[in-house]
Scaffold this motif. Sequence first.
Motif, PDB file in Angstrom:
ATOM      1  N   UNK A 235     -28.823   6.212 -42.043  1.00 13.91           N
ATOM      2  CA  UNK A 235     -28.695   5.587 -43.350  1.00 13.91           C
ATOM      3  C   UNK A 235     -29.353   6.358 -44.475  1.00 13.91           C
ATOM      4  N   UNK A 236     -30.285   7.255 -44.126  1.00  8.45           N
ATOM      5  CA  UNK A 236     -30.999   8.000 -45.171  1.00  8.45           C
ATOM      6  C   UNK A 236     -30.674   9.493 -45.188  1.00  8.45           C
ATOM      7  N   UNK A 237     -30.002   9.988 -44.154  1.00  7.91           N
ATOM      8  CA  UNK A 237     -29.658  11.414 -44.117  1.00  7.91           C
ATOM      9  C   UNK A 237     -28.764  11.758 -45.311  1.00  7.91           C
ATOM     10  N   UNK A 238     -29.162  12.789 -46.069  1.00  8.34           N
ATOM     11  CA  UNK A 238     -28.423  13.238 -47.258  1.00  8.34           C
ATOM     12  C   UNK A 238     -28.261  12.127 -48.299  1.00  8.34           C
ATOM     13  N   UNK A 239     -29.230  11.242 -48.358  1.00  5.65           N
ATOM     14  CA  UNK A 239     -29.165  10.105 -49.281  1.00  5.65           C
ATOM     15  C   UNK A 239     -29.272  10.528 -50.740  1.00  5.65           C
ATOM     16  N   UNK A 240     -30.154  11.487 -51.018  1.00  4.77           N
ATOM     17  CA  UNK A 240     -30.453  11.819 -52.416  1.00  4.77           C
ATOM     18  C   UNK A 240     -29.843  13.163 -52.780  1.00  4.77           C
ATOM     19  N   UNK A 241     -28.905  13.094 -53.692  1.00  9.17           N
ATOM     20  CA  UNK A 241     -28.242  14.285 -54.202  1.00  9.17           C
ATOM     21  C   UNK A 241     -27.881  14.072 -55.655  1.00  9.17           C
ATOM     22  N   UNK A 242     -26.968  14.862 -56.099  1.00  8.63           N
ATOM     23  CA  UNK A 242     -26.555  14.852 -57.501  1.00  8.63           C
ATOM     24  C   UNK A 242     -26.115  13.464 -57.974  1.00  8.63           C
ATOM     25  N   UNK A 243     -25.423  12.712 -57.122  1.00  4.75           N
ATOM     26  CA  UNK A 243     -24.910  11.408 -57.542  1.00  4.75           C
ATOM     27  C   UNK A 243     -26.035  10.466 -57.967  1.00  4.75           C
ATOM     28  N   UNK A 244     -27.139  10.448 -57.226  1.00  2.23           N
ATOM     29  CA  UNK A 244     -28.262   9.588 -57.614  1.00  2.23           C
ATOM     30  C   UNK A 244     -29.044  10.180 -58.780  1.00  2.23           C
ATOM     31  N   UNK A 245     -29.228  11.478 -58.791  1.00  2.01           N
ATOM     32  CA  UNK A 245     -29.962  12.115 -59.896  1.00  2.01           C
ATOM     33  C   UNK A 245     -29.230  11.898 -61.216  1.00  2.01           C
ATOM     34  N   UNK A 246     -27.899  11.948 -61.189  1.00  2.00           N
ATOM     35  CA  UNK A 246     -27.104  11.693 -62.400  1.00  2.00           C
ATOM     36  C   UNK A 246     -27.350  10.300 -62.967  1.00  2.00           C
ATOM     37  N   UNK A 247     -27.742   9.360 -62.125  1.00  5.51           N
ATOM     38  CA  UNK A 247     -27.990   7.989 -62.579  1.00  5.51           C
ATOM     39  C   UNK A 247     -29.321   7.829 -63.304  1.00  5.51           C
ATOM     40  N   UNK A 248     -30.245   8.756 -63.091  1.00  7.33           N
ATOM     41  CA  UNK A 248     -31.574   8.627 -63.676  1.00  7.33           C
ATOM     42  C   UNK A 248     -31.504   8.685 -65.199  1.00  7.33           C
TER      43      UNK A 248
END
Length: 120
Positions: A47-60
């Motif tokens: 559930x957490x492997x490769x969780x944080x990438x561009x898609x989440x950073x773009x939301x910040x």
Amino acid sequence: FGMDVAAHSPSLDADEAYESGVLFADSPQSLFARSTHVVLSCPLNEGTRNLVGRDLIDLMPSEECGRHLVNVARGGIAVESEIVECLNEGLLTSYATDVFAEEPCVDSPLFGMEGFSATP
């Protein structure tokens, strides 16, 4: 520190968060959408492997203080190639970590980048 603290965890509910004095985020997306600084502290699993990438950073939020990510969890949670892209493009101000997807890490495109710091 004069800031709100928000948290997301599958094992945390809104009442527990409120009792702990933190704002409850019901998903990683809602946590990133409200945060300029995020600290990853979770186990590595499917559930957490490769969780944080561009898609989440773009939301910040894009604020004067920038966007900052700290990974004290496990290698493999942050997509390192996307972290490199986000640092290069200015989408991410800083990334600090003490873990890598491949360990021991003796070479990484992150090494030497402005905004990157690591501990051995």
